[in-house]
Design an enzyme around this catalytic site. Structure first.
Site: not given
Ligand SMILES: *Cc1c(COP(=O)(O)O)cnc(C)c1O
Length: 373
Positions: A43, A141, A268, A316
């Protein structure tokens, strides 16, 4: 990021080196730790490192299960993954069932609405459609909550046409081995899976651990672990030595070095004032490139293995360092901003954030160079 010369050649003043061999080695290390299969979580563009390059590499290592968060991310890498499983952790987005089927994406079904939509699509097509079932055991969640799970167990035919490849849950405190949440989630998940197996009259494969979960002990093993962070070198066991190999080095070329007298300020709002005559080096990367502004007066770089204090505000596009004690740092020298000498976890600690945020913030201006570190 690069300066383009008249001839059109690029001369980058920042470099993001990414070591695919190290990512592969990390995947193999996790696979050795786990009794079941080990997936690769890709992801957020492979945690900022480039899913399109990481995916084929893990595939060639033998990885056969992949995950993204969004369907768009999954569609982008689907052609690279052969017939490997590609799951969408955020679930079945409304009205996207057809597109998931077209691209051979498996939703992690997390509500009755999603289950009904997926099973409806299966009915329309006249064939079973593969999916994962996501159970909420404490994250609160995504995933079926207790009430929806009860409803499903009472009406298991809602799953008609859904070919469940895995039942999954996600641990909310796996990076904190002492947390009572871990055992509570393990027990709740085992109980839920047992109920489901009973009403479906089969034993469904299970998927539990993320990166840190793989280090919680055998009780958290399953048929499929889903690590992301550890593949990319983030420490899955905070507070203990990192068992993973570093996979990236972010370096920036020094654009200018100047001497500022005692009492002069830098950057800055004069957030830093020289307590002695100082040499200040400026590099061409800032918060637009993912260096947190919270590193202002708090971060560091590394030069020749030695720490170089970050002084003044991170702006930036530019960041300044006190190189008074590093006479070898001149324009054209390279400072390591993140890397083997300055791990993402350490940069994160300086900025008061997590290494996950450091990696996923690495900006689009970096030229990604896939090479050994
Ligand atoms: C992001 C995620 C993972 C991977 O988690 P890590 O801590 O990066 O290994 C696994 N399962 C779900 C549902 C996730 O959202």
């Amino acid at each position: 990021m690069a300066c383009r010369s008249a001839e059109g050649a690029t001369s980058a003043t920042t470099r993001l080196a990414i070591d695919l061999d190290a990512i592969a080695a990390n995947w193999r290390l996790l696979r050795r730790r786990h009794r079941g299969d080990v997936a690769g979580v890709l992801k957020a563009d492979g945690y900022g490192l480039g899913a399109a390059r990481v995916a084929p590499r893990l595939l060639s290592e033998g990885c056969r299960h992949f995950f993204t968060a969004h369907p768009q991310e999954a569609r982008a890498i689907r052609p690279l993954l052969g017939d490997a499983m590609l799951g969408v952790l955020n679930g079945l987005c409304p009205d996207e069932a057809r597109s998931y089927v077209e691209h051979d994406l498996l939703p992690a079904l997390g509500t009755l609405r999603e289950i009904e939509e997926w099973s409806g699509e299966a009915r329309r097509l006249g064939r079973a459609l593969p999916a994962l079932l996501h159970l909420d055991t404490g994250m609160n969640r995504l995933g079926l909550d207790a009430e929806e799970f009860d409803a499903l167990v009472r009406r298991p035919w809602l799953l008609d046409g859904v070919e469940l490849r895995y039942v999954m849950t996600h641990l909310c405190a796996a990076d904190t081995p002492d947390s009572l949440a871990n055992a509570a989630q393990r027990v709740a998940f085992a109980r839920d899976c047992a109920r489901l197996d009973t009403v479906l009259d089969r034993s469904l494969p299970r998927s539990v651990a993320n990166s840190s979960g793989l280090f919680l002990g055998d009780g958290f093993g399953s048929d499929l672990a889903r690590p992301g962070a550890a593949l990319y070198g983030i420490n899955p066991v905070p507070g203990r030595p990192n068992p993973m190999r570093p996979v990236l080095r972010l370096s920036a070329m020094v654009l200018s070095v100047r001497t500022v007298p005692t009492g002069a300020s830098v950057g800055y709002n004069g957030a830093w004032t020289a307590g002695r005559d100082s040499r200040i080096a400026t590099v061409g990367a800032g918060y637009a490139d993912g260096l947190p502004r919270a590193l202002s007066n708090a971060g560091r770089a590394s030069f020749d293995g030695r720490p170089v204090p970050l002084v003044g505000r991170v702006s930036m596009d530019l960041t300044t360092f006190d190189v008074t004690d590093h006479p070898a740092v001149r324009p054209g020298a390279w400072l390591e901003l993140i890397g083997p000498d300055l791990p993402p976890d350490e940069v994160a600690a300086c900025a008061g954030t997590s290494a996950y945020e450091i990696l996923t913030s690495l900006g689009p201006r970096y030229e990604r160079d896939y090479t050994a570190l």
